[in-house]
Design a protein around this motif. Structure first.
Motif, mmCIF file in Angstrom:
data_model
loop_
_atom_site.group_PDB
_atom_site.id
_atom_site.type_symbol
_atom_site.label_atom_id
_atom_site.label_comp_id
_atom_site.label_asym_id
_atom_site.label_seq_id
_atom_site.Cartn_x
_atom_site.Cartn_y
_atom_site.Cartn_z
ATOM 1 N N THR A 86 0.831 -1.198 0.000
ATOM 2 C CA THR A 86 0.000 0.000 0.000
ATOM 3 C C THR A 86 0.867 1.251 0.000
ATOM 4 O O THR A 86 2.008 1.228 0.472
ATOM 5 C CB THR A 86 -0.933 0.030 1.231
ATOM 6 N N GLY A 87 0.312 2.357 -0.490
ATOM 7 C CA GLY A 87 1.062 3.601 -0.528
ATOM 8 C C GLY A 87 0.171 4.820 -0.472
ATOM 9 O O GLY A 87 -0.994 4.783 -0.884
ATOM 10 N N LEU A 88 0.727 5.920 0.051
ATOM 11 C CA LEU A 88 0.074 7.228 0.085
ATOM 12 C C LEU A 88 1.068 8.275 -0.394
ATOM 13 O O LEU A 88 2.193 8.332 0.111
ATOM 14 C CB LEU A 88 -0.374 7.591 1.504
ATOM 15 N N LEU A 94 1.244 14.541 5.278
ATOM 16 C CA LEU A 94 0.661 13.199 5.394
ATOM 17 C C LEU A 94 -0.455 13.145 6.426
ATOM 18 O O LEU A 94 -1.299 12.241 6.382
ATOM 19 C CB LEU A 94 1.754 12.196 5.755
ATOM 20 N N VAL A 95 -0.473 14.100 7.363
ATOM 21 C CA VAL A 95 -1.519 14.121 8.393
ATOM 22 C C VAL A 95 -2.685 15.019 7.984
ATOM 23 O O VAL A 95 -3.610 15.232 8.775
ATOM 24 C CB VAL A 95 -0.949 14.559 9.762
ATOM 25 N N HIS A 96 -2.654 15.552 6.776
ATOM 26 C CA HIS A 96 -3.775 16.349 6.277
ATOM 27 C C HIS A 96 -4.968 15.437 6.023
ATOM 28 O O HIS A 96 -4.829 14.213 5.943
ATOM 29 C CB HIS A 96 -3.355 17.092 5.008
ATOM 30 N N ALA A 97 -6.141 16.021 5.876
ATOM 31 C CA ALA A 97 -7.397 15.269 5.930
ATOM 32 C C ALA A 97 -7.450 14.086 4.968
ATOM 33 O O ALA A 97 -7.840 12.979 5.362
ATOM 34 C CB ALA A 97 -8.564 16.212 5.667
ATOM 35 N N THR A 98 -7.072 14.280 3.703
ATOM 36 C CA THR A 98 -7.272 13.210 2.731
ATOM 37 C C THR A 98 -6.361 12.013 2.980
ATOM 38 O O THR A 98 -6.863 10.894 3.161
ATOM 39 C CB THR A 98 -7.119 13.749 1.304
ATOM 40 N N PRO A 99 -5.036 12.153 3.005
ATOM 41 C CA PRO A 99 -4.225 10.963 3.286
ATOM 42 C C PRO A 99 -4.501 10.377 4.667
ATOM 43 O O PRO A 99 -4.532 9.153 4.843
ATOM 44 C CB PRO A 99 -2.788 11.462 3.152
ATOM 45 N N ILE A 115 -2.981 12.163 14.892
ATOM 46 C CA ILE A 115 -3.075 11.441 13.620
ATOM 47 C C ILE A 115 -1.720 10.832 13.255
ATOM 48 O O ILE A 115 -1.634 9.687 12.793
ATOM 49 C CB ILE A 115 -3.589 12.384 12.517
ATOM 50 N N ALA A 116 -0.635 11.576 13.476
ATOM 51 C CA ALA A 116 0.705 11.057 13.176
ATOM 52 C C ALA A 116 0.988 9.775 13.958
ATOM 53 O O ALA A 116 1.661 8.859 13.449
ATOM 54 C CB ALA A 116 1.761 12.111 13.488
ATOM 55 N N GLU A 117 0.474 9.675 15.170
ATOM 56 C CA GLU A 117 0.702 8.485 15.993
ATOM 57 C C GLU A 117 0.114 7.235 15.355
ATOM 58 O O GLU A 117 0.642 6.128 15.533
ATOM 59 C CB GLU A 117 0.105 8.706 17.388
ATOM 60 N N ASP A 118 -0.970 7.394 14.600
ATOM 61 C CA ASP A 118 -1.608 6.234 13.979
ATOM 62 C C ASP A 118 -0.766 5.624 12.868
ATOM 63 O O ASP A 118 -0.975 4.462 12.505
ATOM 64 C CB ASP A 118 -2.986 6.623 13.437
ATOM 65 N N PHE A 119 0.174 6.373 12.333
ATOM 66 C CA PHE A 119 1.033 5.817 11.293
ATOM 67 C C PHE A 119 1.915 4.696 11.841
ATOM 68 O O PHE A 119 2.296 3.789 11.100
ATOM 69 C CB PHE A 119 1.880 6.914 10.657
ATOM 70 N N VAL A 120 2.230 4.766 13.127
ATOM 71 C CA VAL A 120 3.033 3.707 13.748
ATOM 72 C C VAL A 120 2.237 2.402 13.823
ATOM 73 O O VAL A 120 2.805 1.308 13.790
ATOM 74 C CB VAL A 120 3.498 4.133 15.154
ATOM 75 N N LYS A 121 0.919 2.503 13.912
ATOM 76 C CA LYS A 121 0.062 1.326 14.021
ATOM 77 C C LYS A 121 -0.187 0.676 12.656
ATOM 78 O O LYS A 121 -0.762 -0.410 12.590
ATOM 79 C CB LYS A 121 -1.284 1.709 14.649
ATOM 80 N N SER A 122 0.214 1.344 11.601
ATOM 81 C CA SER A 122 -0.046 0.872 10.254
ATOM 82 C C SER A 122 1.196 0.240 9.659
ATOM 83 O O SER A 122 2.277 0.257 10.258
ATOM 84 C CB SER A 122 -0.508 2.049 9.387
ATOM 85 N N GLY A 130 4.364 15.898 3.163
ATOM 86 C CA GLY A 130 4.923 16.793 4.172
ATOM 87 C C GLY A 130 4.517 16.401 5.581
ATOM 88 O O GLY A 130 3.975 15.332 5.836
ATOM 89 N N GLY A 131 4.805 17.306 6.535
ATOM 90 C CA GLY A 131 4.367 17.128 7.907
ATOM 91 C C GLY A 131 5.390 16.570 8.867
ATOM 92 O O GLY A 131 5.038 16.027 9.912
ATOM 93 N N TYR A 132 6.663 16.737 8.556
ATOM 94 C CA TYR A 132 7.732 16.193 9.406
ATOM 95 C C TYR A 132 7.584 16.635 10.862
ATOM 96 O O TYR A 132 7.799 15.859 11.793
ATOM 97 C CB TYR A 132 9.080 16.646 8.839
ATOM 98 N N ARG A 133 7.142 17.877 11.077
ATOM 99 C CA ARG A 133 7.075 18.418 12.444
ATOM 100 C C ARG A 133 6.091 17.647 13.327
ATOM 101 O O ARG A 133 6.265 17.588 14.543
ATOM 102 C CB ARG A 133 6.678 19.891 12.410
ATOM 103 N N TYR A 134 5.058 17.072 12.734
ATOM 104 C CA TYR A 134 4.064 16.353 13.526
ATOM 105 C C TYR A 134 4.570 14.988 13.990
ATOM 106 O O TYR A 134 4.002 14.387 14.894
ATOM 107 C CB TYR A 134 2.774 16.193 12.722
ATOM 108 N N PHE A 135 5.647 14.531 13.382
ATOM 109 C CA PHE A 135 6.248 13.258 13.735
ATOM 110 C C PHE A 135 7.437 13.424 14.687
ATOM 111 O O PHE A 135 7.633 12.593 15.569
ATOM 112 C CB PHE A 135 6.708 12.529 12.466
#
Length: 330
Positions: A86-88, A94-99, A115-122, A130-135
């Motif tokens: 899978t890919g986005l 990456l934490v914006h509404a659509t992805p 939302i960034a925390e959920d990427f670890v569960k995936s 983008g969105g490095y700061r949220y991670f």
């Protein structure tokens, strides 16, 4: 492929600003979807993307949750469970509404660090946006989510260190490329990764598909929407044309592969955009009725095996159902 905020006029303005041609003209099947959310005739991107990702009508602002705020299983999660790569890819964070609506579950789209925390569960194989700061530079805690992902077999590149054209990711690892600290720049101000990322992504996922099951990929042209919010016709057109080139890159893969279904649509239209009297080819004069979204029905373009399922008029949630059925996901 989702052109955020891309209605018929955005497509038309791009076409007439590109000597009357778009890659979208190669799609043999065209339909229309009804974009409203559970609580508003005018949807937002979070509810619109959740309709595509999970097949439910939900409230504006909802990320991968239903109208009752409970998590909904997404097409990306079903694909992962079935062993599909899978890919986005997005020209937003990456934490914006659509992805986010494909990989996360949160009561509101503004909770970007949650939302960034959920990427670890995936287990998404490929992430570009983008969105490095949220991670890694978070306000709520000192978690280094990138380090956590690296421990989960992710190779991570950051925009300051490597240009997208230099990237040749190792297909034995998951891959994450942060394109910006926050939200990426507009195309007209120098952002240039969406087209090469759209060429790289299907090739990467196809190489990861060692069991010949196929793959699931979502690519977003996010900033067509931002041009509509700004009531800026040139912004819309430049983003629309970049997105169309990304469509061309994916179509080139699909035409060579012969087994790939490509679906192009939008979550909603933005701006109540119109082409005014006095416009000419390559000289569009645009006008707007709003600086927000509208309730227009939205075109759906389909190419490849199963494309015929996307003709006609239907609810936006049907896009999830038809993708799920074509992928034989349970």
């Amino acid at each position: 492929m989702i052109g955020d905020g891309m209605g018929i006029t955005q497509i038309t303005a791009g076409m007439y600003s590109n000597s009357n041609r778009l890659n979208l003209e190669q799609f043999p099947v065209i339909g229309l979807h009804k974009s409203y959310s559970s609580d508003n005739l005018v949807t937002d991107s979070a509810a619109g993307a959740t309709a595509f990702s999970a097949g439910v009508k939900t409230y504006n602002g909802a990320i991968g949750v239903g109208a009752d705020t409970l998590p909904t299983v997404t097409i990306l999660e079903l694909a992962e469970a079935a062993g599909l790569p899978t890919g986005l890819v997005s020209s937003s964070s990456l934490v914006h509404a659509t992805p986010a609506s494909f990989v996360a579950h949160n009561r509101h789209r503004d909770n970007k660090e949650e939302i960034a925390e959920d990427f670890v569960k995936s287990e998404v194989d490929l992430l570009i946006g983008g969105g490095y700061r949220y991670f890694d530079r978070r306000s709520k805690d000192e978690r280094k989510i990138s380090a956590e992902l690296a421990r989960k077999n992710y190779l991570i590149d950051v925009f300051q260190e490597k240009n997208i054209q230099q990237i040749k990711p190792d297909v034995s690892k998951n891959y994450l490329y942060f394109t910006a600290d926050g939200e990426p720049l507009p195309y007209a101000q120098g952002r240039d990764y969406l087209v090469p990322a759209s060429a790289l992504a299907p090739t990467f996922l196809d190489a990861r598909d060692t069991k010949n099951k196929g793959f699931f990929l979502m690519i977003e042209g996010a900033q067509i929407d931002w041009g509509g919010h700004a009531n800026d016709s040139e912004y819309i057109i430049s983003e629309m044309l970049e997105f169309d080139r990304a469509i061309g890159a994916v179509l080139a893969f699909a035409q060579k592969d012969g087994e790939t279904l490509v679906i192009v649509t939008a979550d909603h239209e933005t701006g109540g955009y119109a082409i005014q009297t006095g416009s000419r080819l390559n000289a569009i004069q645009g006008a707007f009725t709003s600086d927000y979204h509208t309730a227009d029905m939205i075109p759906v373009f389909a190419y490849g095996p199963g494309a015929e399922a996307f003709g006609g008029i239907y609810e936006n949630t049907a896009i999830f159902t038809r993708m799920r059925d074509l992928l034989r996901l349970k």
